[in-house]
Design a protein around this motif. Structure first.
Motif, PDB file in Angstrom:
ATOM      1  N   ASN A 103     -10.022  -4.625  -1.625  1.00  0.00           N
ATOM      2  CA  ASN A 103      -8.821  -5.428  -1.394  1.00  0.00           C
ATOM      3  C   ASN A 103      -9.009  -6.309  -0.162  1.00  0.00           C
ATOM      4  O   ASN A 103      -8.770  -5.897   0.970  1.00  0.00           O
ATOM      5  N   ARG A 106      -5.337   6.329   1.700  1.00  0.00           N
ATOM      6  CA  ARG A 106      -5.651   5.079   1.000  1.00  0.00           C
ATOM      7  C   ARG A 106      -6.456   4.136   1.901  1.00  0.00           C
ATOM      8  O   ARG A 106      -7.348   3.429   1.422  1.00  0.00           O
ATOM      9  N   GLN A 156     -10.170   2.743   1.034  1.00  0.00           N
ATOM     10  CA  GLN A 156     -10.514   1.320   0.992  1.00  0.00           C
ATOM     11  C   GLN A 156     -11.706   1.014   1.899  1.00  0.00           C
ATOM     12  O   GLN A 156     -12.571   0.197   1.549  1.00  0.00           O
ATOM     13  N   ASP A 209       0.871  -4.341   2.397  1.00  0.00           N
ATOM     14  CA  ASP A 209       1.845  -5.274   1.835  1.00  0.00           C
ATOM     15  C   ASP A 209       3.120  -4.527   1.458  1.00  0.00           C
ATOM     16  O   ASP A 209       3.286  -3.337   1.774  1.00  0.00           O
ATOM     17  N   ASP A 250       4.091  -3.325  -1.211  1.00  0.00           N
ATOM     18  CA  ASP A 250       3.852  -2.204  -2.122  1.00  0.00           C
ATOM     19  C   ASP A 250       2.968  -1.141  -1.486  1.00  0.00           C
ATOM     20  O   ASP A 250       2.462  -0.259  -2.195  1.00  0.00           O
ATOM     21  N   ASN A 251       2.758  -1.242  -0.181  1.00  0.00           N
ATOM     22  CA  ASN A 251       1.884  -0.324   0.565  1.00  0.00           C
ATOM     23  C   ASN A 251       0.443  -0.362   0.070  1.00  0.00           C
ATOM     24  O   ASN A 251      -0.293   0.623   0.172  1.00  0.00           O
ATOM     25  N   LYS A 252       0.052  -1.502  -0.459  1.00  0.00           N
ATOM     26  CA  LYS A 252      -1.345  -1.713  -0.830  1.00  0.00           C
ATOM     27  C   LYS A 252      -2.133  -2.056   0.425  1.00  0.00           C
ATOM     28  O   LYS A 252      -1.672  -2.853   1.249  1.00  0.00           O
ATOM     29  N   TRP A 287      -5.057  -3.700   2.625  1.00  0.00           N
ATOM     30  CA  TRP A 287      -5.931  -4.871   2.626  1.00  0.00           C
ATOM     31  C   TRP A 287      -6.765  -4.868   3.903  1.00  0.00           C
ATOM     32  O   TRP A 287      -6.284  -4.465   4.961  1.00  0.00           O
TER      33      TRP A 287
END
Length: 241
Positions: A103, A150, A154, A176, A178-180, A182
């Motif tokens: 990501n 997470r 990553q 972000d 959505d708790n993604k 990066w």
């Protein structure tokens, strides 16, 4: 990757994300202002402009030096070959990471302009919508352990792609809406030789050690909501899964 070449300038761009005609003008902030396409800006070593391209919001950054030398020579770099310019290297590195499923912002376009024996450089990358770096987040709240796992996962994917992030710190890790997770800012980073499945490498450990020091520094400086004995352990757990 497409290339536009003139006597003293090379532009590299992804024609699936930006047209050739726009790529030729994309590195001039005045162009974006003139067309009312500026979404905002951020201050670092210089100004990063957030602009709306044909396909997606983007961040336009001019390469500037840091440290004491940067006070003397602000934005010029010694020229050897076009493919060795910092903008070209970062563009290609981001392409490599996108293909590896990490990501990171998509690279849209990059430019190098030759100035006698030196060059100046710019890069245009995807702006991650609704994202905030860990420093800003942890100043206001703590994060659950699954988020730290997470983050660790990553970073592991980054390392599995053989990329050495030489400045991995909590300013360069974003979440972000959505708790993604990066990872950003790959200037001066590079791909390590592929040695296959090996034990934990020195450069990988160096990346994680630098990240740990970043957490510790911001804990003392900004009093972030972070506990090494639990939060860092959760990140390491995610990394080694």
């Amino acid at each position: 990757m497409k290339t536009l070449t003139s006597h003293k300038q090379v532009i590299w761009f992804d024609d699936a994300l930006i047209s050739e005609s726009l790529a030729e003008q994309a590195f001039d902030p005045d162009f974006w202002h003139k067309h009312n396409k500026v979404l905002g800006s951020a201050q670092g070593r210089g100004t990063t402009w957030f602009v709306q391209t044909e396909q997606l919001p983007a961040a336009l950054r001019h390469y500037r030096r840091g440290g004491l030398f940067g006070k003397i020579v602000k934005d010029h770099y010694w020229f050897t070959q076009w493919h060795n310019t910092r903008s070209c290297e970062e563009f290609q590195l981001l392409q490599h990471l996108v293909k590896a499923g990490v990501n990171v912002p998509k690279p849209i376009a990059a430019r190098a302009v030759k100035r006698t024996v030196c060059y100046q450089a710019d890069i245009l990358t995807q702006k991650i919508e609704g994202a905030e770096d860990l420093v800003g987040i942890l100043q206001s709240r703590s994060l659950p352990h699954d988020i730290y796992q997470r983050i660790g996962q990553q970073i592991r994917k980054l390392h599995q792609a053989n990329v050495n992030h030489t400045d991995l710190n909590i300013h360069n890790i974003l979440l972000d809406n959505d708790n993604k997770v990066w990872i950003i800012d790959f200037d001066k980073c590079h791909i390590e030789p592929d040695l296959g499945e090996t034990n934990f490498s020195v450069w990988q450990k160096s990346n994680l050690d630098r990240l740990l020091r970043s957490f510790q520094k911001e804990l003392g400086k900004r009093h972030i909501n972070w506990v090494q004995s639990t939060d860092w352990v959760a990140l390491e757990t995610g990394y080694h899964q």
